[in-house]
Design an enzyme around this catalytic site. Structure first.
Site, short mmCIF file in Angstrom:
data_model
loop_
_atom_site.label_atom_id
_atom_site.label_comp_id
_atom_site.label_asym_id
_atom_site.label_seq_id
_atom_site.Cartn_x
_atom_site.Cartn_y
_atom_site.Cartn_z
N CYS A 151 153.76 63.41 -15.81
CA CYS A 151 152.52 62.80 -15.04
C CYS A 151 151.72 62.22 -16.26
O CYS A 151 152.59 61.47 -16.89
CB CYS A 151 151.76 63.76 -14.41
SG CYS A 151 150.60 63.09 -13.34
N ILE A 152 150.49 62.31 -16.42
CA ILE A 152 149.94 61.57 -17.46
C ILE A 152 150.44 62.00 -18.76
O ILE A 152 150.16 61.30 -19.96
CB ILE A 152 148.44 61.62 -17.29
CG1 ILE A 152 147.38 60.81 -18.17
CG2 ILE A 152 147.84 63.11 -17.48
CD1 ILE A 152 145.99 61.03 -18.05
#
Lengths: 78, 543
Positions: free
Chosen positions: B274-275
């Site tokens: 994800c991030i």
């Protein structure tokens, strides 16, 4: 209708109350249930564990699983 | 404006016309609702209902539900017609209208109300009213403990470090932003190059170490890899000045350096989710941007799980990305110095409000069911805050301006970033039902990076696609191809053949070829980075 199928259908109706028109057969897959998602899988897992007094693995309850496969699993001896 | 109101007035009249001619109109002299109310009151007054009365109550509720569904459909169709015009279609504003319309439709669904949900009524009769009392007790408990919305999971069932996040390891490095955990080996020999997992900081790190069977960390460790993982500090007001650059230098880069030192290697494999994957992609470009090439970078190859680097099509989260919302969020963050995890959690839950809010509401408050016991949902509820500076930068420069996808448009830690400087081999994974990082968006890394990219698409969503342990019963599938092509995501998918099972096994095979021969495992820690507290460490326990 098989008793186990009735119980599964009731579980699905508890999660999706507007499901009454969906015909549930042995070949119905969980993905056939409108709005089926992973959160519904968690709720159905809880319901089935209570209803059948049996540990239900999460990986059993994915979109491609048929009602027949659930019936077979819950019918197996522990 | 006048024309708009004229149209509004006309369509509202049309709506009522339909309501009035409906055979089950609520304008009828003796609505079923009143009859069912009388029976429920009788039950609540502890008077036993006869079997006939019970049947009558269920029938009445079914009838009420049907009627309510019809009106709900009519009302939502009217709202839709009023909001959506030919001119507004395909605009960002239109998407926002549809989003908020869906929120209204979901909130007003007849299933969410006692009188119009037959399953709720059936439970009420079976339990002789106890279900509603249990529901009230749960609501009061949620209210008393300050929950913003109904709880998704049994909060008492899990304790981090006891029955969740239990793989043995030690904290080997800590700074103000991050702890780095090194896991103990479980094999006699391990691949020479370690795997460094760069975790997202929007939730806690342990999504990859839930329990003994659902742990990517354990899977890697038992497959003969040395594994490190980042566990981020949950920021408070004092950390408002922490920016994305800090996450890059004090976090991802430092994690790589510590792993290099402990394992005595020049290069590592890094994987980001994800991030965390976006940060890793930025780090790869940053490292290569200093006149370096993929061959000299301390990251030999990398994996990106559910990672967007191009935010031109950010999916459903795009409804929040507009000037007005960003300003509002920025003003809110300026007061606290951070974005509260509760708002982030609510924003994510609103994207799937039916399944993440209203279904829980019905189960807990109307049926009196206990919240489900689920490790994944427990993790999902364990949200964290985001520092003001980092969050502002991320929303503006990544989501709003999409600068990471543009060559040298974004500067990180003093260096302009160009994704086409990434030359290392990549293993990228997207998930078919991922609504947070839609797979076509994660697919774009193939176009931006210049090295070979083995792209994998898995079934399931943002979490279940990645917590994906191999199992005999698993019905998971994935599609994989490492060849370069200009195919669109959909075309690419039609050209692939589905493989049964978990992509974890494919990844392990890919990693095994890249991470060198197996040798004696490195020590836990190093004299420069001595082993400290046992995993899960300290930061993950901080509220």
């Amino acid at each position: 209708m098989n008793g186990a199928v009735m119980t599964i259908k009731e579980g699905l109706q508890e999660i999706f109350p507007d499901l009454e028109d969906l015909e549930i057969t042995f070949d119905t897959t969980l993905a056939d249930v409108p709005d089926w998602d992973s959160m519904a899988a968690v709720n159905l897992q809880m319901y089935l564990q209570d209803a059948f007094q049996k540990e239900i693995p999460e990986e059993l309850l994915v979109g491609e699983t048929t009602i027949n496969e659930i019936v077979t699993f819950v019918g197996r001896p522990n | 404006m006048a024309a708009y109101f004229a149209r509004l007035s006309e369509s509202w009249g049309h709506f009522w016309q339909q309501v009035a001619v409906s055979p089950s109109s609520p304008l009828a002299p003796e609505p079923d609702l009143i009859k069912s109310q009388q029976l429920v009151i009788k039950q609540l007054a502890d008077e036993q209902l006869t079997d006939e009365e019970k049947k009558r109550l269920v029938d009445l509720t079914n009838q009420n539900a049907k009627t309510a569904r019809n009106y709900h459909k009519l009302f939502i169709a009217w709202l839709h017609k009023t909001l959506v015009t030919d001119a507004s279609k395909n605009s960002a504003v239109h998407q926002q209208h549809l989003f908020w319309l869906a929120q209204i439709a979901n909130a007003l669904a007849p299933e969410n109300f006692f009188w119009t949900n037959p399953m709720v009524m059936r439970r009420f009769i079976q339990s002789k009213g106890a279900s509603l009392l249990n529901g009230y007790t749960q609501w009061f408990e949620d209210y008393r403990t300050g929950a913003d919305t109904v709880r998704m999971t049994d909060q008492e069932a899990f304790k981090v470090g006891h029955n969740i996040a239990t793989t043995p390891g030690r904290v080997v490095y800590r700074n103000a932003l991050m702890e780095l955990i090194q896991y103990e080996p479980s094999t006699a020999v391990t691949h020479r190059l370690p795997v460094v997992l760069i975790q997202p900081w929007i939730n806690k790190y342990y999504i990859f170490d839930l329990n003994e069977t659902k742990s990517l960390v354990r899977f890697l460790r038992d497959s003969g890899f040395t594994v490190f993982i980042t566990s981020w500090k949950n920021p408070d007001s004092g950390m408002h000045h922490i920016g994305f650059d800090d996450y890059l230098k004090m976090g991802a880069l430092q994690a790589v350096k510590v792993a290099q030192t402990i394992c005595n290697v020049a290069r590592v494999h890094a994987a980001g989710y994800c991030i965390g994957g976006t940060l890793l992609a930025g780090l790869l470009a940053w490292l290569n941007g200093n006149g370096g090439s993929g061959n000299t970078s301390p990251v030999a190859h990398a994996s990106l799980f559910s990672t967007m680097v191009d935010y031109s099509e950010p999916g459903e989260l795009g409804v929040y990305i507009n000037e007005a919302t960003l300003r509002y969020v920025e003003e809110m963050m300026h007061i606290d110095g951070y974005l509260d995890g509760r708002y982030i959690a609510l924003a994510f839950r609103l994207l799937r409000s039916n399944s993440l809010i209203w279904r829980n509401y019905v189960h807990a408050y109307l049926m009196g069911n206990k919240a489900p016991r689920s490790e994944v949902l427990y993790w999902n509820s364990d949200s964290t805050r985001l520092p003001e500076k980092m969050c502002r930068f991320y929303l503006r420069e990544f989501y709003f301006n999409n600068k990471l996808a543009q060559t040298d448009a974004l500067t990180l830690a003093g260096r302009p970033i160009a994704l086409n400087r990434i030359k290392q081999p990549l293993y990228a994974v997207g998930a078919l039902q991922d609504h947070i990082c839609p797979w076509p968006a994660t697919f774009k890394i193939r176009r931006h990076a210049k090295g070979p990219v083995r792209y994998v698409l898995t079934t399931e969503g943002h979490i279940t696609g990645f917590v994906n342990p191999p199992s005999e019963r698993s019905k998971m599938k994935y599609w994989v191809n490492g060849r370069r092509s200009k195919a669109t995501p959909q075309n690419w998918l039609t050209q692939q053949t589905a493989r049964k099972g978990s992509w974890w096994q494919d990844w392990r095979e890919w990693l095994s070829k890249k991470c060198g021969p197996k040798i004696a495992p490195p020590p836990m820690g190093h004299q420069r980075y001595p082993a400290q507290e046992p995993a899960p460490g300290v930061y993950v326990l901080e509220p």
